[in-house]
Design a protein around this motif. Structure first.
Motif, PDB file in Angstrom:
ATOM      1  N   VAL A   6      -0.780  -1.201   8.280  1.00 51.84           N
ATOM      2  CA  VAL A   6      -2.015  -0.930   7.546  1.00 51.84           C
ATOM      3  C   VAL A   6      -1.672  -0.852   6.062  1.00 51.84           C
ATOM      4  O   VAL A   6      -0.753  -0.120   5.679  1.00 51.84           O
ATOM      5  CB  VAL A   6      -2.656   0.402   7.998  1.00 51.84           C
ATOM      6  CG1 VAL A   6      -3.960   0.648   7.231  1.00 51.84           C
ATOM      7  CG2 VAL A   6      -2.890   0.403   9.501  1.00 51.84           C
ATOM      8  N   ILE A   7      -2.394  -1.611   5.242  1.00 50.62           N
ATOM      9  CA  ILE A   7      -2.178  -1.565   3.799  1.00 50.62           C
ATOM     10  C   ILE A   7      -3.505  -1.314   3.114  1.00 50.62           C
ATOM     11  O   ILE A   7      -4.467  -2.064   3.310  1.00 50.62           O
ATOM     12  CB  ILE A   7      -1.554  -2.871   3.268  1.00 50.62           C
ATOM     13  CG1 ILE A   7      -0.221  -3.164   3.976  1.00 50.62           C
ATOM     14  CG2 ILE A   7      -1.334  -2.783   1.754  1.00 50.62           C
ATOM     15  CD1 ILE A   7       0.422  -4.474   3.565  1.00 50.62           C
ATOM     16  N   THR A   8      -3.577  -0.269   2.326  1.00 50.53           N
ATOM     17  CA  THR A   8      -4.782   0.019   1.559  1.00 50.53           C
ATOM     18  C   THR A   8      -4.544  -0.320   0.096  1.00 50.53           C
ATOM     19  O   THR A   8      -3.475  -0.025  -0.446  1.00 50.53           O
ATOM     20  CB  THR A   8      -5.185   1.498   1.663  1.00 50.53           C
ATOM     21  OG1 THR A   8      -4.266   2.294   0.900  1.00 50.53           O
ATOM     22  CG2 THR A   8      -5.185   1.976   3.106  1.00 50.53           C
ATOM     23  N   GLY A   9      -5.545  -0.931  -0.531  1.00 51.19           N
ATOM     24  CA  GLY A   9      -5.416  -1.338  -1.921  1.00 51.19           C
ATOM     25  C   GLY A   9      -4.684  -2.662  -2.007  1.00 51.19           C
ATOM     26  O   GLY A   9      -3.446  -2.703  -1.984  1.00 51.19           O
ATOM     27  N   ILE A  10      -5.423  -3.748  -2.089  1.00 52.81           N
ATOM     28  CA  ILE A  10      -4.794  -5.069  -2.034  1.00 52.81           C
ATOM     29  C   ILE A  10      -4.719  -5.664  -3.439  1.00 52.81           C
ATOM     30  O   ILE A  10      -5.113  -6.796  -3.703  1.00 52.81           O
ATOM     31  CB  ILE A  10      -5.564  -6.006  -1.057  1.00 52.81           C
ATOM     32  CG1 ILE A  10      -5.790  -5.298   0.267  1.00 52.81           C
ATOM     33  CG2 ILE A  10      -4.751  -7.276  -0.792  1.00 52.81           C
ATOM     34  CD1 ILE A  10      -4.508  -4.814   0.935  1.00 52.81           C
ATOM     35  N   GLY A  11      -4.257  -4.823  -4.376  1.00 51.69           N
ATOM     36  CA  GLY A  11      -3.953  -5.315  -5.716  1.00 51.69           C
ATOM     37  C   GLY A  11      -2.530  -5.832  -5.726  1.00 51.69           C
ATOM     38  O   GLY A  11      -2.023  -6.342  -4.721  1.00 51.69           O
ATOM     39  N   GLY A  12      -1.835  -5.671  -6.832  1.00 46.42           N
ATOM     40  CA  GLY A  12      -0.495  -6.228  -6.950  1.00 46.42           C
ATOM     41  C   GLY A  12       0.485  -5.683  -5.935  1.00 46.42           C
ATOM     42  O   GLY A  12       1.169  -6.433  -5.242  1.00 46.42           O
TER      43      GLY A  12
END
Length: 269
Positions: A6-12
């Motif tokens: 799970v990855i939150t925040g799909i910026g850099g």
């Protein structure tokens, strides 16, 4: 084998972690920005990754609950990589505290119910948390141990009305929250760590560099001699999640090229 990251925040930093670690896993990508989610999903899917996306507001209890339930339905959770957050140029103080501080509490609480032996949580803090204004010992204790719902009531008492004050306090609180949560996660066989980036060349980082001249001073005086990259953080995350990092829990890794050391020892601040 655990199946879900799970990855939150799909910026850099978020997408760098997805690229580096996502092969062979089911990726659940979460962000408040649906266009950003769509773009990230298209890129990763075209490169062979198994991607599911969901809109997430980490300050909203039901939104976080829904994401955790969806992750658990996809399989056993290998890692929760929480990079979502707001910087001082992105929102007012109240929103920053709701997302960065209370949102982190919600993520830690909600995902605790879904971890199993070997699950690892990574929560992105910031080097600014090492340079923030002082909190009393009592304030630090409350920020560490209060539930998200309790923090909703408590945080206004801190009277942080300037985004430039709210941000570093929220990030210092993240380290305290992760340390406290590691005890609970450990009882279920999980680990949780925070990572504190310095000045990094991400979209958020570049926005802050343009707004604050002090950021240029930090870059020029970073002992490592360069600005950080999203890949620097992804590499650190990969190490902590891997078997090589399996004795790490409840602490913070400062990935700032040495700039905090410079500021604290040279009179540069």
């Amino acid at each position: 084998m655990k199946h879900v990251i799970v990855i939150t925040g799909i910026g850099g930093m978020g997408i760098a972690c997805a690229r580096r670690m996502g092969a062979g896993y089911k990726l659940l990508l979460c962000d408040f920005n649906e266009k950003q989610l769509s773009n990230a999903s298209a890129e990763l899917t075209n490169n062979g990754y198994n991607v599911t996306t969901v809109k997430l507001d980490v300050s909203d209890k039901e939104s976080v609950n829904a994401v955790a339930k969806q992750a658990a339905m996809m399989g056993e959770i290998h890692a929760v990589i929480h990079t979502a957050g707001l910087s001082p140029t992105m929102a007012d103080a109240e929103r920053i505290l709701n997302v960065n501080l209370i949102g982190t509490a919600r993520m830690l609480e909600v995902f605790e119910a879904y971890i199993s032996p070997g699950t690892v949580g990574i929560f992105i803090s910031s080097s600014s948390g090492y340079l923030s204004g002082s909190l009393t010992a009592e304030q630090e204790k409350k920020l560490a141990i209060l539930s998200a719902d309790e923090l909703v009531e408590y945080v206004p008492s801190l009277e942080l009305n300037d985004p430039n004050d709210a941000y570093p306090v929220s990030k210092k609180a993240n380290r305290l929250q992760v340390a406290a949560a590691s005890v609970k996660w450990g009882k279920k066989g999980g680990r949780v760590m925070s990572i504190s980036p310095g000045v990094h060349s991400t979209p958020m980082g570049k926005q802050e560099q343009e707004a604050h001249s002090f950021m240029k001073y930090m870059i020029e005086n970073t002992p490592a001699g360069r600005v950080g990259t999203a890949e620097d953080i992804a590499a650190t995350v990969e190490f902590v999640v891997s078997p090589a990092g399996n004795f790490l829990s409840g602490s913070d890794i400062l990935v700032d090229g040495g700039v905090v050391a410079f500021l604290q020892t040279s009179g540069g601040r």
